[in-house]
Enzyme design. Structure first.
Site, short mmCIF file in Angstrom:
data_model
loop_
_atom_site.label_atom_id
_atom_site.label_comp_id
_atom_site.label_asym_id
_atom_site.label_seq_id
_atom_site.Cartn_x
_atom_site.Cartn_y
_atom_site.Cartn_z
N TYR A 137 109.26 43.08 -47.59
CA TYR A 137 109.07 44.35 -48.28
C TYR A 137 108.35 44.22 -49.62
CZ TYR A 137 112.18 46.64 -44.91
OH TYR A 137 112.75 47.15 -43.76
N LYS A 187 115.97 34.33 -36.98
CA LYS A 187 115.09 34.38 -35.82
C LYS A 187 114.19 33.15 -35.86
CE LYS A 187 113.60 36.36 -32.06
NZ LYS A 187 114.43 36.29 -30.83
N ASP A 220 118.41 39.40 -32.41
CA ASP A 220 118.54 40.17 -31.18
C ASP A 220 119.94 40.02 -30.58
OD1 ASP A 220 117.60 37.56 -31.01
OD2 ASP A 220 116.58 37.84 -29.11
N ASP A 244 117.88 45.67 -43.04
CA ASP A 244 117.57 47.10 -43.01
C ASP A 244 117.90 47.68 -41.64
OD1 ASP A 244 116.69 49.59 -43.75
OD2 ASP A 244 114.60 49.02 -44.03
N ASP A 248 121.69 50.02 -40.35
CA ASP A 248 121.68 51.35 -39.73
C ASP A 248 122.42 51.34 -38.39
OD1 ASP A 248 120.31 52.38 -41.86
OD2 ASP A 248 118.67 53.22 -40.69
#
Length: 354
Positions: A137, A187, A220, A244, A248
């Protein structure tokens, strides 16, 4: 009781409604022996951008630094591109003040229904720690050959050993204090450089906390297990992007974004921390008086805890739980017919003495 200086940025959409509810809660808390707040209301928003060509005043950061904390309502309006609104205030403050921890509690409160059939308050209780200053970001990138068939774009993720280790250390400290297991999200099977550094850095920090159980999990797989077995997770440590997304998902499991609180924190307290509900500006319901203020109340509880007002933080959470457990007062997003005002009044009345 001690007094604090609080800057509020109500922002767009339902932001002014939920910030107003939050200030009413703080007033009620002060009336019960809690801390007092001297409030500075700042008009920065998409409307401000349309008038002035910038999201905040030129000296905005200097003005914010005079405060002990920042309460943000929501940002986003169809008239202004999202990246302008978010980068102009939220990301700018996070980066300028080095608020490198994004803290989001995920807890299924009594009286709230989760979309997961087997979710209960006993098995949905986690603390998500998202690295907030590096990763994907930072805005490092660009576009070339715009407007042609050869148009291309690149975005560079930026990670440092120091940045990873400091947020990992914070997460391990919280896991130790809460008696929770820690899961580090990675990951590295595909992102061998950035997530490879992440794994190595987290492993070094973990060696300092032999009493804290932990595991590394691919992002994942984490998404799958959050849905299948949320009780597996305690403290969840993740990079900016992965955090992020997963926060959620956690909010959905816990009943929706109307209950999603967050804090942007520098644990060393060199700059004011910023607290915000993460439900967005919800322009479709703005002005109708039905916005859910619970996420703002929970964010205020995080703020009080950060400011050293633990008893007041617990009082706010106790009042929230009482209203949800013992009454049918709910805004429409939680399946009820109550207004923002109804919820605010009920939580204020339920406050125990701080």
């Amino acid at each position: 009781m001690p007094g604090f200086r609080l800057a509020t940025i109500a922002g767009d959409g339902i932001g002014p409604e939920v910030v107003g509810a939050g200030l009413e809660l703080l007033d009620a808390l002060a009336g019960r022996g809690g801390p007092s707040f001297q409030v500075t209301e700042l008009p920065w928003s998409s409307r401000y951008y349309l008038r002035h060509g910038r999201m905040m005043d030129a000296d905005g950061l200097e003005r914010l630094q005079e405060h002990d904390a920042i309460l943000l309502g929501a940002l986003g309006d169809p008239s202004v591109p999202d990246h302008i609104a978010v980068r102009g205030i939220v990301i700018r403050i996070r980066q300028a003040f080095d608020l490198y921890v994004n803290l989001r509690p995920v807890e299924l409160l009594p009286g709230v229904t989760s979309p997961l059939r087997r979710a209960t308050p006993a098995n949905v209780r986690m603390l998500m720690v998202r690295e907030n200053s590096e990763g994907e970001y930072l805005g490092i990138g660009g576009r070339a050959h715009q407007g042609t068939e050869r148009e291309a774009a690149f975005e560079t993720a930026y990670f440092t050993r120091a940045g990873i280790e400091r947020v990992a250390r914070y997460a391990f400290e919280r896991a130790r204090g809460e008696g929770m297991r820690l899961t580090s999200i990675t990951k590295s099977n595909a992102l061998v450089h950035s997530m490879g550094l992440w794994d190595e850095s987290v492993r070094r920090v973990a060696a300092e906390y032999p009493d804290v159980g932990w595991e590394s999990m691919l992002v994942d797989a984490a998404a799958l297990h959050l849905v299948r077995d949320p009780g597996r997770f305690g403290v969840v440590l993740a990079s900016n992007l992965f955090g992020d997304i997963l926060t959620d998902l956690g909010a959905a499991i816990a009943g929706g974004l109307g209950l999603a609180a967050s804090g942007n924190i520098d644990p060393q307290r060199r700059r004011p921390a910023m607290f915000e509900p993460v439900h967005g500006s919800a322009p479709d319901i703005a002005g109708q008086g039905i916005a859910n203020p619970f996420a703002t109340f929970w964010s205020i509880a995080l703020m009080l805890e950060h400011l050293g007002e633990g008893a007041s933080a617990k009082a706010v959470l106790a009042a929230m739980r009482q209203v949800l457990r013992e009454t049918s007062i709910r805004t429409p997003d939680l399946g009820g017919r109550s207004t923002t005002r109804d919820v605010t009044r009920a939580v204020c009345e339920a406050l125990p003495s701080a």
